[in-house]
Design a protein around this motif. Structure first.
Motif, PDB file in Angstrom:
ATOM      1  N   ARG A   1       9.531  12.580   0.190  1.00  0.00           N
ATOM      2  CA  ARG A   1       9.314  14.115  -0.040  1.00  0.00           C
ATOM      3  C   ARG A   1      10.542  14.160  -1.336  1.00  0.00           C
ATOM      4  N   ARG A   2       9.540  15.714  -2.555  1.00  0.00           N
ATOM      5  CA  ARG A   2      10.504  15.877  -3.535  1.00  0.00           C
ATOM      6  C   ARG A   2      11.930  16.562  -3.247  1.00  0.00           C
ATOM      7  N   HIS A   3      12.280  16.082  -4.229  1.00  0.00           N
ATOM      8  CA  HIS A   3      14.059  16.039  -4.050  1.00  0.00           C
ATOM      9  C   HIS A   3      15.100  15.894  -5.329  1.00  0.00           C
ATOM     10  N   SER A   4      15.605  16.571  -5.626  1.00  0.00           N
ATOM     11  CA  SER A   4      16.318  15.950  -7.334  1.00  0.00           C
ATOM     12  C   SER A   4      16.480  14.532  -7.138  1.00  0.00           C
ATOM     13  N   ALA A   5      15.915  14.056  -8.387  1.00  0.00           N
ATOM     14  CA  ALA A   5      16.592  12.899  -9.242  1.00  0.00           C
ATOM     15  C   ALA A   5      17.353  12.598  -9.240  1.00  0.00           C
ATOM     16  N   ARG A   6      17.632  13.123 -10.139  1.00  0.00           N
ATOM     17  CA  ARG A   6      18.774  12.775 -10.485  1.00  0.00           C
ATOM     18  C   ARG A   6      20.348  12.748  -9.352  1.00  0.00           C
TER      19      ARG A   6
ATOM     20  N   ILE B   1      14.970   0.644  -7.963  1.00  0.00           N
ATOM     21  CA  ILE B   1      14.642   0.573  -6.485  1.00  0.00           C
ATOM     22  C   ILE B   1      14.364   2.524  -6.828  1.00  0.00           C
ATOM     23  N   ILE B   2      14.987   3.510  -8.423  1.00  0.00           N
ATOM     24  CA  ILE B   2      15.019   5.038  -8.617  1.00  0.00           C
ATOM     25  C   ILE B   2      13.936   4.627  -9.137  1.00  0.00           C
ATOM     26  N   ARG B   3      12.526   3.627  -9.371  1.00  0.00           N
ATOM     27  CA  ARG B   3      11.565   3.718 -10.322  1.00  0.00           C
ATOM     28  C   ARG B   3      10.736   4.006  -8.842  1.00  0.00           C
ATOM     29  N   ALA B   4      10.587   3.053  -7.497  1.00  0.00           N
ATOM     30  CA  ALA B   4      10.181   3.286  -6.875  1.00  0.00           C
ATOM     31  C   ALA B   4      10.170   3.566  -6.166  1.00  0.00           C
ATOM     32  N   ILE B   5      11.281   4.788  -6.258  1.00  0.00           N
ATOM     33  CA  ILE B   5      11.120   6.018  -4.822  1.00  0.00           C
ATOM     34  C   ILE B   5      10.521   6.964  -6.140  1.00  0.00           C
ATOM     35  N   GLU B   6      10.430   7.055  -7.700  1.00  0.00           N
ATOM     36  CA  GLU B   6       9.767   8.371  -8.528  1.00  0.00           C
ATOM     37  C   GLU B   6       8.173   7.567  -7.951  1.00  0.00           C
TER      38      GLU B   6
ATOM     39  N   ARG C   1       1.290  -0.977   0.103  1.00  0.00           N
ATOM     40  CA  ARG C   1       0.358  -0.159   0.063  1.00  0.00           C
ATOM     41  C   ARG C   1       1.013   1.141   0.220  1.00  0.00           C
ATOM     42  N   SER C   2       2.422   1.054   0.156  1.00  0.00           N
ATOM     43  CA  SER C   2       2.813   1.990   0.560  1.00  0.00           C
ATOM     44  C   SER C   2       4.285   1.938  -0.619  1.00  0.00           C
ATOM     45  N   SER C   3       5.124   2.933  -0.590  1.00  0.00           N
ATOM     46  CA  SER C   3       6.066   3.078  -1.449  1.00  0.00           C
ATOM     47  C   SER C   3       7.167   2.388  -0.786  1.00  0.00           C
ATOM     48  N   ALA C   4       7.101   3.438   0.819  1.00  0.00           N
ATOM     49  CA  ALA C   4       7.844   2.681   1.537  1.00  0.00           C
ATOM     50  C   ALA C   4       8.161   1.428   1.882  1.00  0.00           C
TER      51      ALA C   4
ATOM     52  N   GLY D   1      15.491   8.834   4.240  1.00  0.00           N
ATOM     53  CA  GLY D   1      16.303  10.056   3.600  1.00  0.00           C
ATOM     54  C   GLY D   1      14.649  10.240   2.665  1.00  0.00           C
ATOM     55  N   VAL D   2      13.986   9.445   2.027  1.00  0.00           N
ATOM     56  CA  VAL D   2      12.932  10.507   1.237  1.00  0.00           C
ATOM     57  C   VAL D   2      11.724  10.290   1.690  1.00  0.00           C
ATOM     58  N   VAL D   3      11.802   9.477   3.090  1.00  0.00           N
ATOM     59  CA  VAL D   3      10.883   9.898   3.092  1.00  0.00           C
ATOM     60  C   VAL D   3      10.067  11.565   3.808  1.00  0.00           C
ATOM     61  N   ALA D   4       8.586  12.206   3.492  1.00  0.00           N
ATOM     62  CA  ALA D   4       7.905  13.258   3.808  1.00  0.00           C
ATOM     63  C   ALA D   4       7.912  13.343   5.101  1.00  0.00           C
ATOM     64  N   HIS D   5       8.593  13.914   5.640  1.00  0.00           N
ATOM     65  CA  HIS D   5       8.218  14.136   7.093  1.00  0.00           C
ATOM     66  C   HIS D   5       7.221  15.725   7.413  1.00  0.00           C
ATOM     67  N   ARG D   6       6.284  14.897   8.035  1.00  0.00           N
ATOM     68  CA  ARG D   6       4.686  15.717   7.949  1.00  0.00           C
ATOM     69  C   ARG D   6       4.321  15.892   9.450  1.00  0.00           C
ATOM     70  N   THR D   7       4.200  17.226  10.143  1.00  0.00           N
ATOM     71  CA  THR D   7       4.117  18.103  10.875  1.00  0.00           C
ATOM     72  C   THR D   7       2.641  17.317  11.825  1.00  0.00           C
TER      73      THR D   7
END
Length: 206
Positions: free
Chosen positions: A154-159, A140-145, A91-94, A197-203
């Motif tokens: 979180r949105r970040h530099s894919a490259r 791995i990169i496709r899963a992150i995208e 259910r989640s990319s993580a 490093g890539v999981v979006a941190h929500r307040t």
């Protein structure tokens, strides 16, 4: 001129279907490779160890390197099937990524330190391992995208992320971390680093 046991550049593994006897020899070779490595593999030695004819071995490939390549390609293909399946149905990319790295660790458990070392130093092993590392990096990169698109990551530099992952995977493949921890553990640690490093941190809401 090369002899059948000389180190020649590997071609594509033969696609000819194996007989039951050839399949048993093939499986025995894979078990031997995983247990004690393959850098010292020769047709003569394998014929003695497995009590089979050289004709049976040459049915697996025309040269020493072609046989090694075919066995290794088969092993990594099995890993790819398991890890690709690990990405599905979450259910989640993580969760998908964590499952993927867990599958890599589990798939590499039968591999002895001698096998991993030969992947690093044998030209045939280097070639096969490098290609499979590249394919794993792409997955791995496709899963992150996908996680970025869903808002989970979180949105970040894919490259930049792709470059970091490629570098880390290549360092593991080359044996750079062997004195620190086994390859299996290195993949697990890399997975944790990527996820955190890539999981979006929500307040948290009040």
């Amino acid at each position: 001129m090369s002899t059948p046991d000389s180190p020649t550049p590997p071609g594509k593994p033969s696609a000819a279907p194996l007989t039951d006897r050839q399949r048993r020899v093939f499986d025995a070779l894979l078990d031997q490779f995983l247990t004690r490595g393959f850098a010292d593999f020769t047709i003569d030695r394998a014929s003695r160890d497995l009590r089979c004819s050289k004709t049976t071995l040459y049915a697996l490939g025309p040269t020493r390197d072609a046989i090694v390549s075919r066995v290794l390609v088969s092993f990594f293909r099995q890993i790819a099937v398991r890890t690709d399946a690990a990405l599905a149905g979450h259910r989640s990319s993580a969760a998908a990524l964590e499952s993927y790295f867990d599958a890599i660790v589990t798939a590499l458990e039968p591999a002895s330190p001698a096998f991993i070392a030969d992947l690093h130093r044998d030209p045939v092993g280097q070639q096969v391992y490098r290609r499979n590392t590249e394919l794993a990096t792409e997955r791995i990169i496709r899963a992150i995208e996908a996680g970025v698109e869903s808002g989970e990551f979180r949105r970040h530099s894919a490259r930049f992320t792709a470059t970091v992952i490629e570098s880390a995977m290549d360092l593991i493949r080359s044996g750079e971390f062997n004195t620190i921890l086994p390859a299996q553990d290195a993949y697990r640690e890399l997975g944790q680093l990527i996820l955190h490093g890539v999981v979006a941190h929500r307040t948290p809401s009040a």
